[in-house]
Design a protein around this motif. Structure first.
Motif, short mmCIF file in Angstrom:
data_model
loop_
_atom_site.label_atom_id
_atom_site.label_comp_id
_atom_site.label_asym_id
_atom_site.label_seq_id
_atom_site.Cartn_x
_atom_site.Cartn_y
_atom_site.Cartn_z
N ASN A 144 -14.76 -19.17 2.64
CA ASN A 144 -14.74 -17.72 2.77
C ASN A 144 -14.91 -17.10 1.39
OD1 ASN A 144 -14.52 -15.13 3.74
ND2 ASN A 144 -12.61 -15.48 4.83
N ASP A 145 -15.59 -15.97 1.31
CA ASP A 145 -15.74 -15.29 0.02
C ASP A 145 -14.94 -13.99 -0.03
OD1 ASP A 145 -17.25 -13.83 1.77
OD2 ASP A 145 -19.10 -13.86 0.60
N VAL A 146 -14.03 -13.81 0.92
CA VAL A 146 -13.10 -12.68 0.93
C VAL A 146 -11.69 -13.26 1.04
CG1 VAL A 146 -12.38 -10.56 2.08
CG2 VAL A 146 -14.79 -11.22 2.10
N VAL A 147 -10.86 -13.02 0.03
CA VAL A 147 -9.54 -13.66 -0.01
C VAL A 147 -8.52 -12.71 -0.61
CG1 VAL A 147 -9.94 -14.70 -2.27
CG2 VAL A 147 -8.32 -15.78 -0.71
N GLY A 148 -7.28 -12.85 -0.16
CA GLY A 148 -6.20 -12.00 -0.66
C GLY A 148 -5.58 -12.56 -1.93
N ALA A 149 -4.92 -11.68 -2.67
CA ALA A 149 -4.19 -12.11 -3.86
C ALA A 149 -3.14 -13.15 -3.47
CB ALA A 149 -3.52 -10.92 -4.52
N GLY A 150 -3.05 -14.24 -4.24
CA GLY A 150 -2.14 -15.32 -3.91
C GLY A 150 -2.75 -16.36 -2.99
N GLY A 151 -3.97 -16.13 -2.52
CA GLY A 151 -4.64 -17.08 -1.64
C GLY A 151 -5.49 -18.07 -2.43
N TYR A 152 -6.45 -18.70 -1.72
CA TYR A 152 -7.29 -19.72 -2.35
C TYR A 152 -8.75 -19.51 -1.96
CZ TYR A 152 -3.02 -22.28 -3.45
OH TYR A 152 -1.79 -22.64 -3.96
N LEU A 153 -9.62 -19.72 -2.93
CA LEU A 153 -11.05 -19.82 -2.68
C LEU A 153 -11.37 -21.30 -2.52
CD1 LEU A 153 -12.28 -17.20 -5.27
CD2 LEU A 153 -12.81 -17.12 -2.82
N GLU A 154 -11.87 -21.67 -1.34
CA GLU A 154 -12.06 -23.07 -1.03
C GLU A 154 -13.50 -23.35 -0.62
OE1 GLU A 154 -7.71 -24.45 0.54
OE2 GLU A 154 -8.97 -23.34 1.96
N GLY A 155 -13.93 -24.57 -0.86
CA GLY A 155 -15.27 -24.96 -0.46
C GLY A 155 -15.67 -26.26 -1.12
N GLU A 156 -16.97 -26.43 -1.28
CA GLU A 156 -17.52 -27.64 -1.89
C GLU A 156 -18.58 -27.28 -2.92
OE1 GLU A 156 -17.21 -30.81 1.86
OE2 GLU A 156 -19.15 -29.95 1.29
N LEU A 157 -18.60 -28.03 -4.00
CA LEU A 157 -19.70 -27.97 -4.96
C LEU A 157 -20.53 -29.24 -4.75
CD1 LEU A 157 -21.15 -26.82 -7.43
CD2 LEU A 157 -19.55 -28.11 -8.86
N ARG A 158 -21.83 -29.06 -4.55
CA ARG A 158 -22.72 -30.19 -4.27
C ARG A 158 -23.79 -30.27 -5.35
NH1 ARG A 158 -23.61 -28.81 2.20
NH2 ARG A 158 -21.38 -28.90 2.76
N ALA A 159 -24.14 -31.51 -5.72
CA ALA A 159 -25.16 -31.71 -6.76
C ALA A 159 -26.07 -32.86 -6.37
CB ALA A 159 -24.51 -31.99 -8.10
N ARG A 160 -27.36 -32.66 -6.60
CA ARG A 160 -28.34 -33.74 -6.44
C ARG A 160 -29.12 -33.81 -7.76
NH1 ARG A 160 -30.50 -36.82 -2.52
NH2 ARG A 160 -29.30 -35.74 -0.89
N MET A 161 -28.96 -34.94 -8.44
CA MET A 161 -29.54 -35.09 -9.76
C MET A 161 -31.00 -35.54 -9.68
SD MET A 161 -26.98 -34.23 -11.62
CE MET A 161 -27.69 -34.61 -13.23
N ASN A 162 -31.82 -35.03 -10.60
CA ASN A 162 -33.20 -35.49 -10.77
C ASN A 162 -33.30 -36.53 -11.88
OD1 ASN A 162 -34.07 -33.68 -8.77
ND2 ASN A 162 -34.25 -32.02 -10.28
N VAL A 163 -32.26 -36.58 -12.71
CA VAL A 163 -32.21 -37.52 -13.83
C VAL A 163 -30.81 -38.12 -13.90
CG1 VAL A 163 -33.96 -36.30 -15.18
CG2 VAL A 163 -31.54 -35.71 -15.45
N THR A 164 -30.67 -39.19 -14.66
CA THR A 164 -29.35 -39.75 -14.93
C THR A 164 -28.75 -39.05 -16.14
OG1 THR A 164 -29.93 -41.91 -14.01
CG2 THR A 164 -28.06 -41.83 -15.53
N ASP A 165 -27.53 -38.59 -16.01
CA ASP A 165 -26.90 -37.82 -17.09
C ASP A 165 -25.40 -38.04 -17.04
OD1 ASP A 165 -26.55 -36.12 -19.20
OD2 ASP A 165 -27.67 -34.46 -18.31
N GLN A 166 -24.76 -37.87 -18.20
CA GLN A 166 -23.31 -38.00 -18.30
C GLN A 166 -22.69 -36.61 -18.25
OE1 GLN A 166 -21.80 -40.94 -18.43
NE2 GLN A 166 -19.67 -40.28 -18.70
N ALA A 167 -21.85 -36.38 -17.23
CA ALA A 167 -21.19 -35.08 -17.09
C ALA A 167 -19.91 -35.08 -17.90
CB ALA A 167 -20.90 -34.80 -15.63
N LYS A 168 -19.83 -34.17 -18.86
CA LYS A 168 -18.61 -34.05 -19.66
C LYS A 168 -17.50 -33.33 -18.89
CE LYS A 168 -21.00 -32.04 -22.92
NZ LYS A 168 -21.34 -31.36 -24.20
N ASN A 169 -17.89 -32.31 -18.14
CA ASN A 169 -16.88 -31.56 -17.39
C ASN A 169 -17.54 -30.86 -16.21
OD1 ASN A 169 -15.19 -28.71 -17.13
ND2 ASN A 169 -13.89 -30.48 -17.59
N ILE A 170 -16.89 -30.94 -15.06
CA ILE A 170 -17.34 -30.25 -13.85
C ILE A 170 -16.18 -29.39 -13.38
CG2 ILE A 170 -18.22 -30.52 -11.50
CD1 ILE A 170 -19.07 -33.40 -12.39
#
Length: 240
Positions: A126-152
């Motif tokens: 959901n993109d509508v949330v009350g104060a004290g609540g949580y924004l929840e979901g998934e982050l998805r990635a499909r790489m075209n190259v091999t790379d080292q992720a320092k931070n996600i």
């Protein structure tokens, strides 16, 4: 009942200072209720009366930010036949209500961005949330190259504008993973749950005051000089 808005007004577009502080009523008409008249008052027992105000639909909510300020107060004034008067004021908090958008699909809650090295997608519950609540979901990635992720990570940004002044800050941040090799052999999915501060500002655009919120996903890697990122506006309300 009064509502006071503060903002900064520059003398000209070329003014490099923060501008002049302006303070005005945010109500088109004052909210006044007279409910004691021609009444004799003595000290034998208290006199109790109840007031009830209806807020205009366009009235702004309470905002106490770094620069954005909208304040509400109720003032009682007792005027006596002798000419004396007694005044008492109390600040109150006006909340915002949740805006319901029924029938939204997963596509409506998805943001996608394409880069030379990867494709990022952010899918929200959901993109509508009350104060004290949580924004929840998934982050998805499909790489075209091999790379080292320092931070996600996921970040929640707030933006305030009060006349000619503005301010932006990161209110919350949560790391999903760090120091991990990402390859093109498989898709990646990180579930997230980002808390919204319990005492925070609502999304609003009224008069000279604007408060907006953005959810941002960031993937920092070794090969890319700039972090891959994707973001979208979210709405924060303050009522329970």
């Amino acid at each position: 009942m009064t509502c006071t808005e503060q903002w900064w007004q520059k003398e000209s577009p070329y003014d490099s200072g923060q501008g002049r502080l302006e303070t005005h009523s945010a109500l088109k008409q004052p909210l006044v209720q007279s409910f004691i008249a021609d009444t004799e008052i003595d000290g034998s027992e208290p006199l109790v009366r109840y007031a009830r105000f209806r807020l205009p639909n366009e009235a702004p909510p309470t905002i106490h930010g770094s620069i954005a300020q909208v304040s509400w107060a109720v003032t009682g004034r007792l005027e006596m036949e002798s000419g004396d008067s007694v005044t008492k004021s109390q600040e109150i908090t006006v909340l915002t209500i949740r805006v319901v958008n029924p029938g939204r699909s997963a596509a409506d809650l998805t943001e996608e961005a394409t880069f030379s090295g990867c494709i990022l997608a952010m899918v929200l519950v959901n993109d509508v949330v009350g104060a004290g609540g949580y924004l929840e979901g998934e982050l998805r990635a499909r790489m075209n190259v091999t790379d080292q992720a320092k931070n996600i990570r996921m970040e929640l940004h707030s933006s305030e504008k009060a006349g000619d002044r503005d301010d932006e800050s990161v209110r919350e941040r949560v790391t999903l993973e760090s120091d991990v090799q990402l390859t093109s052999k498989q898709p990646y999915v990180w579930a997230f749950s980002l808390p919204v501060p319990s005492r925070t500002l609502p999304t609003v655009q009224n008069g000279h005051t604007t408060v907006s919120w953005r959810l941002k996903a960031v993937v920092e890697t070794n090969k890319s000089s700039e972090a891959y990122h994707i973001e979208r506006d979210v709405q924060i309300f303050t009522s329970t």
